[in-house]
Design an enzyme around this catalytic site. Sequence first.
Site, short mmCIF file in Angstrom:
data_model
loop_
_atom_site.label_atom_id
_atom_site.label_comp_id
_atom_site.label_asym_id
_atom_site.label_seq_id
_atom_site.Cartn_x
_atom_site.Cartn_y
_atom_site.Cartn_z
N GLY A 47 -8.25 2.44 -2.76
CA GLY A 47 -7.29 2.66 -3.83
C GLY A 47 -5.90 3.08 -3.35
O GLY A 47 -5.00 3.27 -4.15
N HIS A 48 -5.69 3.23 -2.03
CA HIS A 48 -4.41 3.76 -1.51
C HIS A 48 -3.95 2.95 -0.31
O HIS A 48 -4.08 3.42 0.81
CB HIS A 48 -4.60 5.22 -1.11
CG HIS A 48 -3.32 5.96 -0.99
ND1 HIS A 48 -2.59 6.05 0.17
CD2 HIS A 48 -2.63 6.68 -1.90
CE1 HIS A 48 -1.53 6.80 -0.01
NE2 HIS A 48 -1.54 7.19 -1.26
N PHE A 49 -3.43 1.89 -0.39
CA PHE A 49 -3.22 0.97 -1.50
C PHE A 49 -3.90 -0.32 -1.09
O PHE A 49 -3.76 -0.73 0.06
CB PHE A 49 -1.73 0.76 -1.74
CG PHE A 49 -0.99 2.04 -2.03
CD1 PHE A 49 -1.04 2.61 -3.30
CD2 PHE A 49 -0.26 2.70 -1.04
CE1 PHE A 49 -0.35 3.79 -3.58
CE2 PHE A 49 0.42 3.88 -1.32
CZ PHE A 49 0.37 4.43 -2.59
#
EC number: 4.2.1.59
Length: 142
Positions: A47-49
């Site tokens: 999720g990052h990224f």
Amino acid sequence: MEMNAEEILRRLPHRYPFLLVDRILEMKEEEITGLKNVTLNEPFFQGHFPAHPVMPGVLIMEALAQTGGVLAFALRETDSQGVVYFMGMDKVRFRRPVRPGDQLILKLKLLRRKGPVFKMKGEAYVGDELAAEGELLATIEP
């Protein structure tokens, strides 16, 4: 003094996926150097990224704090068990992104100690480049 992952696990309460120190490369009287291999398999990269993976800065600071926790345990006067708690960060700066494939070299030096409270200066490097730095405060509680 070097430490492998099993020895680190005996000193820190952290476990997968939150243990962010792979090895202790050197520990002197009031200084420590640790290593974190940053791989694409790290759960935070989902999720990052997703299209541009970058290690979150707070996790770089956590890796420094965990390395400092190993030093704090080595410096305490008692052999009794305890848990190290991160208390604060000051003067934190992020200097370059940390990406999959990087090796973080985590260097900490004790600035001050008062009883169970430790203040350390931490620097995280990728190669010769400073990636992050800051002052960290931690305590060991029984």
